[in-house]
Scaffold this motif. Structure first.
Motif, mmCIF file in Angstrom:
data_model
loop_
_atom_site.group_PDB
_atom_site.id
_atom_site.type_symbol
_atom_site.label_atom_id
_atom_site.label_comp_id
_atom_site.label_asym_id
_atom_site.label_seq_id
_atom_site.Cartn_x
_atom_site.Cartn_y
_atom_site.Cartn_z
ATOM 1 N N UNK A 129 0.830 -1.213 0.000
ATOM 2 C CA UNK A 129 0.000 0.000 0.000
ATOM 3 C C UNK A 129 0.863 1.261 0.000
ATOM 4 N N UNK A 130 1.958 1.251 0.752
ATOM 5 C CA UNK A 130 2.787 2.459 0.901
ATOM 6 C C UNK A 130 3.841 2.607 -0.196
ATOM 7 N N UNK A 131 4.487 1.500 -0.576
ATOM 8 C CA UNK A 131 5.629 1.569 -1.498
ATOM 9 C C UNK A 131 5.520 0.503 -2.601
ATOM 10 N N UNK A 132 4.428 0.494 -3.361
ATOM 11 C CA UNK A 132 4.195 -0.614 -4.310
ATOM 12 C C UNK A 132 5.303 -0.801 -5.333
ATOM 13 N N UNK A 133 5.892 0.289 -5.813
ATOM 14 C CA UNK A 133 6.867 0.179 -6.904
ATOM 15 C C UNK A 133 8.315 0.329 -6.451
ATOM 16 N N UNK A 134 8.529 0.320 -5.135
ATOM 17 C CA UNK A 134 9.901 0.372 -4.615
ATOM 18 C C UNK A 134 10.485 -1.039 -4.567
ATOM 19 N N UNK A 135 11.817 -1.111 -4.664
ATOM 20 C CA UNK A 135 12.490 -2.408 -4.620
ATOM 21 C C UNK A 135 12.304 -3.050 -3.253
ATOM 22 N N UNK A 136 11.860 -4.287 -3.232
ATOM 23 C CA UNK A 136 11.747 -5.047 -1.993
ATOM 24 C C UNK A 136 12.999 -5.899 -1.788
ATOM 25 N N UNK A 137 13.405 -6.638 -2.856
ATOM 26 C CA UNK A 137 14.557 -7.544 -2.753
ATOM 27 C C UNK A 137 15.388 -7.517 -4.026
ATOM 28 N N UNK A 183 15.684 -8.077 -9.517
ATOM 29 C CA UNK A 183 15.054 -7.058 -8.692
ATOM 30 C C UNK A 183 13.538 -7.253 -8.698
ATOM 31 N N UNK A 184 12.946 -7.201 -7.513
ATOM 32 C CA UNK A 184 11.505 -7.395 -7.413
ATOM 33 C C UNK A 184 10.921 -6.334 -6.481
ATOM 34 N N UNK A 185 9.829 -5.702 -6.922
ATOM 35 C CA UNK A 185 9.180 -4.661 -6.130
ATOM 36 C C UNK A 185 8.187 -5.298 -5.151
ATOM 37 N N UNK A 186 7.686 -4.504 -4.232
ATOM 38 C CA UNK A 186 6.703 -5.013 -3.279
ATOM 39 C C UNK A 186 5.436 -5.485 -4.005
ATOM 40 N N UNK A 187 5.019 -4.736 -5.008
ATOM 41 C CA UNK A 187 3.815 -5.106 -5.760
ATOM 42 C C UNK A 187 4.012 -6.421 -6.507
ATOM 43 N N UNK A 188 5.166 -6.581 -7.157
ATOM 44 C CA UNK A 188 5.459 -7.819 -7.874
ATOM 45 C C UNK A 188 5.567 -9.009 -6.919
ATOM 46 N N UNK A 189 6.186 -8.763 -5.762
ATOM 47 C CA UNK A 189 6.328 -9.822 -4.762
ATOM 48 C C UNK A 189 4.964 -10.257 -4.244
ATOM 49 N N UNK A 200 9.827 -2.490 7.743
ATOM 50 C CA UNK A 200 10.007 -1.046 7.557
ATOM 51 C C UNK A 200 9.813 -0.608 6.106
ATOM 52 N N UNK A 201 9.542 -1.565 5.219
ATOM 53 C CA UNK A 201 9.344 -1.225 3.815
ATOM 54 C C UNK A 201 10.626 -0.875 3.093
ATOM 55 N N UNK A 202 11.737 -1.416 3.553
ATOM 56 C CA UNK A 202 13.040 -1.083 2.965
ATOM 57 C C UNK A 202 13.537 -2.174 2.026
ATOM 58 N N UNK A 203 14.586 -1.870 1.281
ATOM 59 C CA UNK A 203 15.142 -2.809 0.300
ATOM 60 C C UNK A 203 16.147 -3.742 0.968
ATOM 61 N N UNK A 204 16.082 -5.026 0.609
ATOM 62 C CA UNK A 204 17.006 -6.021 1.154
ATOM 63 C C UNK A 204 17.802 -6.659 0.021
ATOM 64 N N UNK A 205 19.120 -6.624 0.150
ATOM 65 C CA UNK A 205 20.019 -7.304 -0.779
ATOM 66 C C UNK A 205 20.360 -8.651 -0.172
ATOM 67 N N UNK A 206 19.976 -9.731 -0.846
ATOM 68 C CA UNK A 206 20.228 -11.073 -0.334
ATOM 69 C C UNK A 206 21.491 -11.660 -0.958
ATOM 70 N N UNK A 207 22.262 -12.340 -0.136
ATOM 71 C CA UNK A 207 23.471 -13.000 -0.603
ATOM 72 C C UNK A 207 23.383 -14.472 -0.230
ATOM 73 N N UNK A 208 23.392 -15.348 -1.216
ATOM 74 C CA UNK A 208 23.187 -16.769 -0.975
ATOM 75 C C UNK A 208 24.379 -17.419 -0.292
ATOM 76 N N UNK A 209 25.589 -17.067 -0.693
ATOM 77 C CA UNK A 209 26.802 -17.644 -0.106
ATOM 78 C C UNK A 209 27.361 -16.680 0.935
#
Length: 641
Positions: free
Chosen positions: A47-55, A61-67, A281-290
């Motif tokens: 609702x707040x950040x639909x088009x911002x990067x989630x992950x 790259x995937x936005x909150x709306x896409x997720x 918090x609606x912020x962006x997370x960079x995931x690292x698998x290794x």
């Protein structure tokens, strides 16, 4: 009279005075009992950040709306496969977009998510499947390290009676997704998601009663148990942890504007809680698998400018020897004790600041937190000056429209540019901070303060009796830390209340002391404490001393049975030097180093030097394995039955 009551309050809870200086409220009650895990993590941010990067993961790259769409599609699919409210669904996945989709979709339909460690054995998987009645598993086919997870699941399927095994490849959500082989017994996760509309069934969830997650404890100190965490406990924990670290005005300001890099396995509770807090918090997370891939960490940091990173002490130690440049990042250390020398090395090398916190599975991962106030108090060399600044900020940012006015240009700048500015600012703060080994550093060596709304009890480690808090503080007494609060587990699977004492406290197994400002210091784990000739030896203290010796990268001290003195133990130390120091550190040098610093009964009888010490999935040094290896060697020699 009110003054006396106030002083009495601070005697029982000395941390309240420190938290008040940092503009931290005394309570966050009432906690919302009308929201679910998936709403708190995802829906409110759509609702707040639909088009911002989630992950971001593998450059995908995937936005909150896409997720949200993919989460709802998977929830619909799982319901169609027969997964219903109260069923436990396991995942065996590394940190990935797939894990996040599963983690949010499973509880959305009232089912229970059980994340499992990809390093577990087939027998370990089967035990957990049978224990929790698991019939559906979502797993990776094989890891980048070559571990054949699908092969293990096929073997476990027959033994545990699994009904659905859903499979994904590590890079299914990446900039270059791989092709899928067609196999009769394989249901591909991405195909399943694409097949269904985002129309999950509506399920009535009672947040205070319904279990959302079951985490099996790591087994580093005993037999793994399933920790039951409700929707309410988890959402409360996020509020407690974030609000205990940051004053309310700062949280309102940064909501939706921060980028974080998490190089931890989020199937493990430490990584999972960090991802929960940041996502809420609606912020962006960079995931690292290794978690060992330093090059990938640096690449992501340079591209996206994260302002925060949680890591293990082993990771901080590793990065302190790499050419990582000026990160200018706020780091958090957890999972095991952070040696001051390791902290000092990373901060100097990366021009960053590291704080230390503490938590356990039974409290949703969070049990104590430092204060953002302490960082500024260290820079200013004055708690009073920092308190004046925080009070002024609290007053100004609580004025009508001030926060909205400040957030407007932050929105124009965007997350990357704000991150770059924050990186430069943190580098400057780092240069002004006293070092981690300097006594002028606020909370140095501490894991912070109890969380807001957390009840604390200190129990005598021998008798179990409660020690009055004023005595703990004034006399410097140590005892076992016991905790309860809105974030406390429901119990160990499947019995509510199991694992809690008669007052509802979780006994952490950690021996602590608390100072006059309310800061908690971990002395040792009760199971890691050694008894030598009747004397207690806190091995954690010896660990820290070993890290002070030049060239020591990893260190662990344990107590093992002394065949010559029944009922007593002898101390053994293990170290792993940095590569350039291998072959240059001698056993007698380490023993002499400790002999000068500790009582004679605490001096190790022997030191074993290895290239690397055994570690858990979250890079925590595995003392239990070292102890078992020593016990087995004593049995082999006929010195122990």
């Amino acid at each position: 009279m009110s003054l006396l009551r106030g002083e009495e309050k601070y005697l029982e809870k000395p941390w309240l005075r420190s938290q008040a200086m940092g503009s931290t409220p005394e309570t966050f009650k009432p906690y919302r009992n009308d929201i679910t895990y998936t709403w708190d993590m995802l829906d409110k941010n759509v609702e707040k950040y639909p088009n911002e990067l989630a992950f971001v993961c593998f450059d995908y790259e995937i936005t909150f709306k896409q997720l949200k769409k993919k989460v709802d599609q998977l929830a619909t699919a799982l319901a169609d496969l027969g997964v219903k409210k109260g069923d436990v669904v396991a995942t065996v996945l590394p940190s990935s977009i797939q894990f996040v989709i599963c983690d949010l979709a499973i509880p959305e339909i009232g089912a229970i998510h059980c994340p499992l460690n990809i390093l577990d054995s087939v027998d370990g998987f089967v035990d957990k499947f049978n224990s929790a009645g698991i019939k559906t598993v979502i797993c990776i086919d094989k890891t980048s390290a070559g571990i054949e997870i699908l092969k293990d699941m096929r073997e476990a399927k027959a033994k545990a009676g699994l009904e659905n095994v859903i499979v994904t490849k590590e890079r299914d959500y990446s900039s270059s997704p791989p092709p899928h082989e067609r196999e009769e017994d394989v249901i591909w996760l991405t195909d399943l998601i694409d097949k269904y509309p985002p129309s999950p069934p509506r399920v009535e969830i009672e947040p205070a009663k319904d279990v959302c997650l079951v985490f099996f404890t790591g087994g580093s100190t005993g037999i793994p148990k399933g920790v039951m965490l409700t929707h309410l406990a988890i959402t409360s924990c996020s509020k407690m942890a974030l609000g205990s670290l940051n004053p309310p005005w700062l949280l309102r300001l940064i909501d939706g504007f921060m980028t974080t890099i998490i190089p931890l396995p989020i199937c493990h509770l430490y990584g999972h809680e960090m991802y929960r807090y940041i996502m809420s918090l609606g912020c962006t997370i960079l995931l690292q698998t290794d978690p060992r891939d330093v090059d990938e960490y640096i690449r992501l940091a340079k591209k996206y400018h994260p302002v925060f990173t949680p890591m293990s002490p082993t990771q901080y130690g590793r990065m302190a020897t790499e050419d990582i440049g000026k990160l200018g990042i706020l780091g958090l250390s957890g999972s095991m004790a952070l040696a001051p020398k390791t902290q000092e090395g990373f901060e100097e090398h990366a021009k960053s600041v590291v704080i230390e916190a503490y938590g356990l599975s039974e409290t949703c991962g969070a049990s104590s937190s430092p204060l953002m106030f302490d960082i500024f108090a260290s820079v200013l060399r004055s708690r009073r000056a920092a308190a004046m600044i925080f009070r002024a900020m609290d007053t100004i940012l609580n004025m009508p429209y001030v926060t909205q006015i400040l957030r407007a240009p932050m929105g124009w700048l965007g997350r990357k540019n704000l991150g770059a500015i924050s990186n430069r600012s943190m580098s400057l703060l780092s240069s002004l901070m006293p070092s981690a080994t300097n006594s002028k550093r606020e909370s140095s060596g501490s894991v912070g303060y109890p969380l807001v709304d957390e009840e604390v009890k200190i129990a005598d480690a021998d008798t179990g009796e409660k020690i009055p808090m004023p005595r703990v503080v004034k006399e410097g007494l140590v005892g076992e830390l016991c905790l309860k609060g809105p974030h406390t587990m429901l119990g160990y699977w499947p019995n509510p209340g199991d694992g809690l004492d008669e007052e509802g406290y979780v006994h952490t197994g950690d021996v602590v002391k608390i100072d006059e400002r309310g800061r908690i210091y971990i002395v040792d784990r009760t199971k890691d404490m050694a008894i030598v000739g009747g004397y207690k030896v806190y091995t954690r203290e010896l660990d820290d001393l070993l890290y002070e010796y030049p060239g020591v990268c990893e260190a662990a001290v344990i107590g093992v049975p002394d065949p010559e003195r029944p009922g007593s133990e002898r101390i053994k130390a293990f170290i792993a030097p940095y590569p350039e120091y291998r072959g240059k550190i001698r056993e007698e040098d380490i023993i002499e180093h400790l002999r000068q610093k500790v009582e004679k009964w605490a001096v190790p009888k022997s030191v074993e030097i290895r290239d690397e010490l055994p570690k858990s999935a979250v890079e925590k040094i595995f003392k239990k394995q070292l102890r078992e290896e020593e016990m087995e060697e004593l049995r082999r020699q006929g010195l122990l039955e």
